[in-house]
Scaffold this active site. Structure first.
Site, short mmCIF file in Angstrom:
data_model
loop_
_atom_site.label_atom_id
_atom_site.label_comp_id
_atom_site.label_asym_id
_atom_site.label_seq_id
_atom_site.Cartn_x
_atom_site.Cartn_y
_atom_site.Cartn_z
N ASP A 107 27.57 54.68 18.96
CA ASP A 107 27.93 55.24 20.28
C ASP A 107 26.76 56.01 20.90
O ASP A 107 26.76 56.28 22.10
CB ASP A 107 29.15 56.16 20.15
CG ASP A 107 28.91 57.31 19.19
OD1 ASP A 107 28.55 57.04 18.02
OD2 ASP A 107 29.08 58.49 19.57
N TYR A 130 17.24 58.91 17.68
CA TYR A 130 18.17 58.07 16.91
C TYR A 130 18.82 57.01 17.81
O TYR A 130 18.75 55.81 17.54
CB TYR A 130 19.24 58.94 16.24
CG TYR A 130 20.40 58.16 15.68
CD1 TYR A 130 20.23 57.31 14.58
CD2 TYR A 130 21.68 58.26 16.24
CE1 TYR A 130 21.30 56.58 14.08
CE2 TYR A 130 22.75 57.55 15.74
CZ TYR A 130 22.56 56.70 14.67
OH TYR A 130 23.62 55.97 14.17
#
Length: 292
Positions: A107, A130
């Site tokens: 997500d 990330y």
């Protein structure tokens, strides 16, 4: 249609998802090859290719990832190596050898500023290293476009294996009288065993000319605060959970405030039902011997 014999390479098999696949593998008539960085170098195309040829691999489940969200902010090179470059190498081998590649994403490819659940085609806008490297990996895979391959984006992964929020809360809940937990980040946890089962169930049905993206998490919507409260309640721990705001708990990486995923696509495509988050938490805690 005859039941095809699947020889499945699972990378990163010591992580949460890989460990859950190991727990389930006896229920399937597939042949599994569980690997980690000690027995396969996924940053080397030659290494991947020779492993796949020697073992007649026709499915790869890529559970390997650089998931230290805060550390990635300063360790960009390694995050990029595992989350982008390795995915590119896996995709190249999959394309050359006609292997189904199932890649796990996150997500965090979204900015978390939405107000309705994210569909797969919504605009991506990662806010940290990330998320950026995970999106870069997705894009490498989509550019190479191995046939019959998919990307599954998931959120808030936890398991009885590895390090995760549930285990941290159980540990702190036994040590402390009270804890501050963030209430203004909303999403849905994903029990890694549920995700593992879905992946193994849908393998024979994956059939497409281009890389498809699917969202998967458990059903429901909650904050980290709600999640912590329910963990304490189920485990009968006497630790008081206090709601705090994100700014009161600063971290090197920005977390998405809203990471609810719309799962309609995967449910319709593969005709699956997704468990409710509380039921899955209940199951995980029972397995851990923490459900009181």
């Amino acid at each position: 249609m005859p039941n095809k014999n699947y020889n499945i390479l699972v990378t990163g098999s010591n992580g949460q998802l890989g460990s859950e696949i190991k727990e389930l593998f006896a229920n399937y008539s597939y042949s599994f090859f569980f690997t980690n960085k000690d027995n396969i170098d996924i940053t080397s195309k030659d290494n991947i290719k020779s492993f796949c040829q020697e073992n007649n691999i026709n499915v790869i489940i890529n559970c390997a990832a650089y998931t230290a969200v805060d550390k990635a902010e300063s360790d960009t090179e390694n995050a990029d190596l595992i989350n982008r470059k390795a995915v590119k190498k896996l995709a190249l081998v999959s394309e050359e050898l006609n292997i189904k590649l199932i890649h796990i994403s996150t997500d965090y490819v979204f900015d978390g500023r939405n107000f309705k659940p994210y569909c797969e085609e919504f605009q991506t806008n990662p806010q940290g290293i990330y998320g950026k490297t995970k999106l870069d990996g997705e894009n490498e895979m989509r550019d190479i476009n191995p046939k019959n391959s998919i990307i599954i984006r998931t959120s808030w992964l936890y398991s009885s294996f590895g390090n995760n929020f549930v285990k941290t809360m159980l540990r702190l809940g036994k040590e402390k009288e009270s804890l501050g937990v963030i209430f203004d980040q909303v999403g849905t946890p994903t029990y890694a065993r549920d995700l593992a089962k879905i992946i193994l169930d849908i393998i024979p049905q994956i059939n497409s000319d281009k890389v498809e993206i699917y969202n998967y998490s458990n059903e429901g919507v909650l904050s980290w605060y709600d999640f912590a409260k329910e963990i304490m309640r189920m485990a009968k721990l006497d630790c008081k959970i206090n709601p705090i705001q994100t700014f009161e708990y600063p971290t090197p990486a920005v977390r998405p405030h809203f990471s609810l995923l719309n799962k309609l696509k995967i449910k319709k495509m593969f005709n699956i039902e997704i468990p409710y988050w509380k039921d899955s938490l209940d199951e995980c805690l029972k397995i851990m011997g923490e459900r009181k």
